[in-house]
Design an enzyme around this catalytic site. Structure first.
Site, PDB file in Angstrom:
ATOM      1  N   LYS A 116       0.653  -1.251   0.008  1.00  0.00           N
ATOM      2  CA  LYS A 116       0.405   0.106   0.301  1.00  0.00           C
ATOM      3  C   LYS A 116       0.507   1.213   0.108  1.00  0.00           C
ATOM      4  O   LYS A 116       0.581   2.240  -0.150  1.00  0.00           O
ATOM      5  CB  LYS A 116      -1.255  -0.127   1.221  1.00  0.00           C
ATOM      6  CG  LYS A 116      -1.153  -1.206   1.416  1.00  0.00           C
ATOM      7  CD  LYS A 116      -2.895  -1.460  -0.218  1.00  0.00           C
ATOM      8  CE  LYS A 116      -3.491  -2.597  -0.117  1.00  0.00           C
ATOM      9  NZ  LYS A 116      -4.029  -3.250  -1.394  1.00  0.00           N
ATOM     10  N   LYS A 201      -4.148  10.692   7.957  1.00  0.00           N
ATOM     11  CA  LYS A 201      -5.150  11.670   8.435  1.00  0.00           C
ATOM     12  C   LYS A 201      -6.723  11.057   8.789  1.00  0.00           C
ATOM     13  O   LYS A 201      -6.971  10.509   7.163  1.00  0.00           O
ATOM     14  CB  LYS A 201      -5.803  12.933   7.968  1.00  0.00           C
ATOM     15  CG  LYS A 201      -6.706  13.908   7.881  1.00  0.00           C
ATOM     16  CD  LYS A 201      -5.793  14.893   8.718  1.00  0.00           C
ATOM     17  CE  LYS A 201      -6.791  15.994   9.821  1.00  0.00           C
ATOM     18  NZ  LYS A 201      -6.483  16.117  10.963  1.00  0.00           N
ATOM     19  N   LEU A 203     -10.486  10.294   7.355  1.00  0.00           N
ATOM     20  CA  LEU A 203     -11.232  11.184   7.557  1.00  0.00           C
ATOM     21  C   LEU A 203     -12.978  10.763   7.953  1.00  0.00           C
ATOM     22  O   LEU A 203     -13.599   9.705   7.952  1.00  0.00           O
ATOM     23  CB  LEU A 203     -11.778  10.970   5.858  1.00  0.00           C
ATOM     24  CG  LEU A 203     -10.510  11.614   5.007  1.00  0.00           C
ATOM     25  CD1 LEU A 203     -10.690  11.233   3.534  1.00  0.00           C
ATOM     26  CD2 LEU A 203     -10.135  13.027   5.542  1.00  0.00           C
ATOM     27  N   HIS A 208     -17.184   5.810   0.109  1.00  0.00           N
ATOM     28  CA  HIS A 208     -17.075   4.756  -0.914  1.00  0.00           C
ATOM     29  C   HIS A 208     -16.755   4.620  -2.006  1.00  0.00           C
ATOM     30  O   HIS A 208     -17.326   4.697  -2.510  1.00  0.00           O
ATOM     31  CB  HIS A 208     -16.461   3.086   0.178  1.00  0.00           C
ATOM     32  CG  HIS A 208     -16.049   2.484  -1.155  1.00  0.00           C
ATOM     33  ND1 HIS A 208     -14.647   1.924  -0.021  1.00  0.00           N
ATOM     34  CD2 HIS A 208     -15.692   2.431  -2.042  1.00  0.00           C
ATOM     35  CE1 HIS A 208     -14.254   1.210  -1.403  1.00  0.00           C
ATOM     36  NE2 HIS A 208     -14.532   0.793  -2.254  1.00  0.00           N
ATOM     37  N   GLU A 275      -9.754   2.444  -5.795  1.00  0.00           N
ATOM     38  CA  GLU A 275     -10.621   3.037  -4.443  1.00  0.00           C
ATOM     39  C   GLU A 275     -10.443   4.531  -3.594  1.00  0.00           C
ATOM     40  O   GLU A 275      -9.288   5.002  -2.757  1.00  0.00           O
ATOM     41  CB  GLU A 275     -10.683   1.868  -3.170  1.00  0.00           C
ATOM     42  CG  GLU A 275     -11.133   0.448  -3.111  1.00  0.00           C
ATOM     43  CD  GLU A 275     -11.134  -0.105  -2.083  1.00  0.00           C
ATOM     44  OE1 GLU A 275     -11.530  -1.311  -2.490  1.00  0.00           O
ATOM     45  OE2 GLU A 275      -9.861   0.233  -1.144  1.00  0.00           O
ATOM     46  N   GLU A 287      -6.703   3.103  -2.095  1.00  0.00           N
ATOM     47  CA  GLU A 287      -6.173   1.664  -2.586  1.00  0.00           C
ATOM     48  C   GLU A 287      -6.296   1.202  -4.166  1.00  0.00           C
ATOM     49  O   GLU A 287      -6.915   1.703  -4.211  1.00  0.00           O
ATOM     50  CB  GLU A 287      -6.508   0.105  -1.211  1.00  0.00           C
ATOM     51  CG  GLU A 287      -6.194   0.595   0.048  1.00  0.00           C
ATOM     52  CD  GLU A 287      -6.922  -0.350   0.494  1.00  0.00           C
ATOM     53  OE1 GLU A 287      -8.102  -1.916  -0.314  1.00  0.00           O
ATOM     54  OE2 GLU A 287      -7.036  -0.412   1.517  1.00  0.00           O
ATOM     55  N   ASN A 289      -7.615  -2.265  -6.266  1.00  0.00           N
ATOM     56  CA  ASN A 289      -7.730  -3.876  -6.227  1.00  0.00           C
ATOM     57  C   ASN A 289      -7.033  -4.047  -8.555  1.00  0.00           C
ATOM     58  O   ASN A 289      -7.620  -3.905  -9.083  1.00  0.00           O
ATOM     59  CB  ASN A 289      -8.568  -3.959  -6.274  1.00  0.00           C
ATOM     60  CG  ASN A 289      -9.591  -3.536  -4.957  1.00  0.00           C
ATOM     61  OD1 ASN A 289      -8.589  -3.367  -3.799  1.00  0.00           O
ATOM     62  ND2 ASN A 289     -10.867  -2.930  -3.865  1.00  0.00           N
ATOM     63  N   ARG A 291      -8.137  -7.077  -9.679  1.00  0.00           N
ATOM     64  CA  ARG A 291      -8.502  -8.109  -9.824  1.00  0.00           C
ATOM     65  C   ARG A 291     -10.218  -7.016 -10.519  1.00  0.00           C
ATOM     66  O   ARG A 291     -10.571  -6.063 -10.277  1.00  0.00           O
ATOM     67  CB  ARG A 291      -8.457  -8.397  -8.782  1.00  0.00           C
ATOM     68  CG  ARG A 291      -9.828  -7.897  -7.588  1.00  0.00           C
ATOM     69  CD  ARG A 291     -10.293  -9.154  -6.534  1.00  0.00           C
ATOM     70  NE  ARG A 291     -11.104  -8.232  -5.956  1.00  0.00           N
ATOM     71  CZ  ARG A 291     -11.032  -6.907  -4.704  1.00  0.00           C
ATOM     72  NH1 ARG A 291      -9.380  -6.976  -4.328  1.00  0.00           N
ATOM     73  NH2 ARG A 291     -12.035  -6.497  -3.876  1.00  0.00           N
ATOM     74  N   ARG A 337     -26.490  -8.058  -2.097  1.00  0.00           N
ATOM     75  CA  ARG A 337     -25.638  -9.265  -2.069  1.00  0.00           C
ATOM     76  C   ARG A 337     -26.126 -10.432  -1.302  1.00  0.00           C
ATOM     77  O   ARG A 337     -26.711  -9.960  -0.103  1.00  0.00           O
ATOM     78  CB  ARG A 337     -23.906  -9.510  -1.300  1.00  0.00           C
ATOM     79  CG  ARG A 337     -22.799  -8.400  -1.980  1.00  0.00           C
ATOM     80  CD  ARG A 337     -20.962  -8.015  -1.698  1.00  0.00           C
ATOM     81  NE  ARG A 337     -20.502  -7.749  -2.259  1.00  0.00           N
ATOM     82  CZ  ARG A 337     -19.342  -7.576  -2.077  1.00  0.00           C
ATOM     83  NH1 ARG A 337     -18.703  -8.105  -0.943  1.00  0.00           N
ATOM     84  NH2 ARG A 337     -18.102  -6.386  -3.162  1.00  0.00           N
TER      85      ARG A 337
HETATM   86  C1  MV4 Z   1      -9.567   5.125   5.773  1.00  0.00           C
HETATM   87  C2  MV4 Z   1     -10.305   6.430   6.378  1.00  0.00           C
HETATM   88  C3  MV4 Z   1     -10.642   7.169   7.095  1.00  0.00           C
HETATM   89  N1  MV4 Z   1      -9.262   7.635   6.996  1.00  0.00           N
HETATM   90  N2  MV4 Z   1      -8.776   5.760   5.850  1.00  0.00           N
HETATM   91  C4  MV4 Z   1     -11.263   0.625   5.628  1.00  0.00           C
HETATM   92  C5  MV4 Z   1     -10.847  -0.040   4.080  1.00  0.00           C
HETATM   93  C6  MV4 Z   1      -9.717   0.216   3.196  1.00  0.00           C
HETATM   94  N3  MV4 Z   1      -9.707  -0.577   2.076  1.00  0.00           N
HETATM   95  C7  MV4 Z   1      -9.259   2.002   4.032  1.00  0.00           C
HETATM   96  N4  MV4 Z   1     -10.476   1.814   5.030  1.00  0.00           N
HETATM   97  C8  MV4 Z   1     -10.533   3.353   5.263  1.00  0.00           C
HETATM   98  N5  MV4 Z   1      -9.654   4.213   5.182  1.00  0.00           N
HETATM   99  C9  MV4 Z   1      -8.250   7.242   6.660  1.00  0.00           C
HETATM  100  N6  MV4 Z   1      -7.326   8.016   5.902  1.00  0.00           N
HETATM  101  C10 MV4 Z   1     -11.614   4.981   6.857  1.00  0.00           C
HETATM  102  C11 MV4 Z   1     -11.914   4.069   6.748  1.00  0.00           C
HETATM  103  C12 MV4 Z   1     -13.041   3.415   6.640  1.00  0.00           C
HETATM  104  C13 MV4 Z   1     -13.825   2.493   5.421  1.00  0.00           C
HETATM  105  C14 MV4 Z   1     -13.621   2.854   4.066  1.00  0.00           C
HETATM  106  C15 MV4 Z   1     -14.065   2.124   3.275  1.00  0.00           C
HETATM  107  C16 MV4 Z   1     -15.598   1.852   3.244  1.00  0.00           C
HETATM  108  C17 MV4 Z   1     -15.818   1.038   4.913  1.00  0.00           C
HETATM  109  C18 MV4 Z   1     -15.056   2.078   5.716  1.00  0.00           C
HETATM  110  C19 MV4 Z   1     -15.251   1.932   7.393  1.00  0.00           C
HETATM  111  C20 MV4 Z   1     -14.206   1.859   7.948  1.00  0.00           C
HETATM  112  C21 MV4 Z   1     -13.049   2.739   7.522  1.00  0.00           C
END
Ligand code: MV4
Length: 449
Positions: A116, A201, A203, A208, A275, A287, A289, A291, A337
């Site tokens: 990552k 930081k 958020l 998403h 993402e 991130e 993905n 796939r 789903r």
């Molecule tokens: C974060 C975030 C808040 N701030 N990064 C969770 C899964 C991973 N893909 C990244 N995630 C998160 N990263 C920052 N800087 C909050 C999450 C997160 C989240 C992100 C996407 C969908 C659902 C989530 C549920 C909890 C936390």
């Protein structure tokens, strides 16, 4: 085009790939564990090979057995589906050593995005907006404090080998940082054998949003808009839609073209998802993905493209058959789903299906490997089907979802279907007003009531 493809997966995604192969006149080889001898993907493929006992580690993740199955059947390429070996760079390398094509990106791109920190550094260089954070890895607690003080709390500590929510620790205040930092490192070391972490930081209330991209591996790439997958529970998506209710055509064009250009610049091949967290009109990369994703059908629906056929074409050295300027969104699509899980705690609920009736009609798609009398084995993921609907507008898609859920019958096991009936009654779902925390808060409220 290939004459024979082996599908290194099971369940609905194996069927999805077999269907695309059939439409292209490509022969199909299913592999299966002993627990899956009666599974639909085995029935639907032209040939099948048993590759091991029930445990996924010894079957669908068994690289030697999958290579042997290719050699026995003469399959020229492997489609990994999602999960299992789909983002395993070492597997891609072994296939290459055996002159078998991997239907997906290069081992190099999988490795790049699997780490990552490297993924984020790459995206920054490519001009993709990222969450503010540490410049690469944070090796010491002193460095963690320095970075976090400068950025301001709350911060989140993430494992470079993590992803999908694994190895993440939140520090709301400075007092939480020592614990977050050390536990993120320890968990990461234990889970991935790698304790490198980075800091961002945090958020507080983002959505998403993920952008679908597709590259030809020769420096051309397109985007197919975004999906909003904010409705999640414990990092498992339950409801996904495209286009995103909060994304304007201007924003889509802006973030989409940035993503497409980034993928073109690295020579990315095949389907990928970038993402983002989306908050107050801004996108922040988290991130990538490498796939095909579970929720790809909502994108296929609004763009009227078959992403798996395009994956097969590009992997076989052909051109993808779409250009950016021909890709136009029509209507709205929603996927739910369906998991074999008992509410309210989402407890896995394997067992025998006594009745299965799939909904139909205009704008309804079911991707599922279920059939009447099928026994869902207890060894794998609890996803048993996806209901994908479309409509000319978001309200029309919601109405169709309600109608189709009413027709769907799955008896014999508990499923997540009642959750969707309840969600459709919620005003926030009807208006699309939700963030990544909405579903868990709602579930907590339901539990209290
Ligand atoms: C974060 C975030 C808040 N701030 N990064 C969770 C899964 C991973 N893909 C990244 N995630 C998160 N990263 C920052 N800087 C909050 C999450 C997160 C989240 C992100 C996407 C969908 C659902 C989530 C549920 C909890 C936390």
């Amino acid at each position: 085009m290939f004459s024979k493809v082996l599908i290194a997966n099971r369940g609905e995604i194996a069927l999805r790939v077999i269907r695309a192969c059939k439409e292209l006149g490509v022969g199909t080889v299913a592999v299966h564990s002993t627990a899956d001898a009666d599974a639909m993907h085995v029935r639907m493929a032209d040939e099948s090979v048993c590759i091991g006992p029930p445990s996924g580690t010894e079957s669908y993740l068994n690289v030697a057995a999958i290579i042997a199955a290719c050699e026995i059947t003469g399959a020229e390429a492997v489609h990994p589906g999602y999960g299992f070996l789909s983002e395993n760079a070492a597997f891609v390398q072994v296939l290459e050593d055996h002159d078998i094509k991997f239907i997906g990106p290069s081992a190099e791109h999988i490795r790049m995005m699997g780490d990552k920190i490297t993924a984020k550094e790459t995206m920054i260089k490519l001009g993709v907006p990222c969450v503010p954070g540490s410049d690469g890895g944070v090796p010491t607690i002193e460095e963690a404090h320095r970075v976090s003080d400068e950025m301001g709390f709350p911060v989140i500590v993430k494992a470079t080998a993590g992803g999908g929510g694994r190895g993440m620790k939140l520090a709301l205040t400075k007092a939480d940082l020592d614990e977050a930092f050390s536990s993120a490192r320890l968990e990461s070391k234990t889970a991935f054998g790698n304790d490198e972490v980075y800091i961002e930081k945090y958020l507080q209330k983002p959505r998403h949003i993920e952008v679908q991209i597709f590259g030809d591996g020769k420096g051309r790439a397109v985007h197919l808009g975004e999906r909003d997958c904010s409705l999640q529970r414990r990092h498992q998506k339950v409801f996904e839609e495209a286009p995103g209710p909060s994304i304007t055509p201007e924003l889509r064009e802006q973030i989409g073209s940035t993503c497409a250009k980034a993928c073109a610049d690295i020579g990315y091949s095949g389907a990928g998802t970038i993402e983002f967290l989306y908050e107050d009109g801004e996108f922040f990369f988290i991130e990538m993905n490498t796939r095909l994703q579970v929720e790809h059908p909502v994108t296929e629906t609004i763009f009227r493209v078959d992403l798996v056929k395009q994956q097969l074409r590009v992997a076989a050295g052909e051109e993808m058959t779409f250009k950016q300027e021909e890709l136009e969104i029509k209507g709205h699509s929603i996927e739910v789903r369906i998991n074999a899980e008992k509410l309210p705690n989402f407890t896995p609920c394997p067992g025998k299906i006594t009745t299965y009736h799939a909904p139909g009609g205009l704008g309804v798609r079911i991707d599922s490997a279920l059939y009447d009398g099928y026994s869902i084995p207890p060894y794998y993921d609890s996803l048993i089907g996806k209901l994908i609907v479309s409509g000319t507008s978001r309200p029309a898609a919601l109405a169709r979802l309600h109608r189709a859920l009413g027709e769907l019958v799955i008896d014999g096991v508990e499923t997540t279907i009642p959750l969707f009936h309840a969600l459709l009654d919620e005003e926030d779902v009807q208006t699309g007003d939700y963030d990544i925390h909405w579903l868990e808060k709602w579930l907590d409220k339901q539990a209290e009531a």
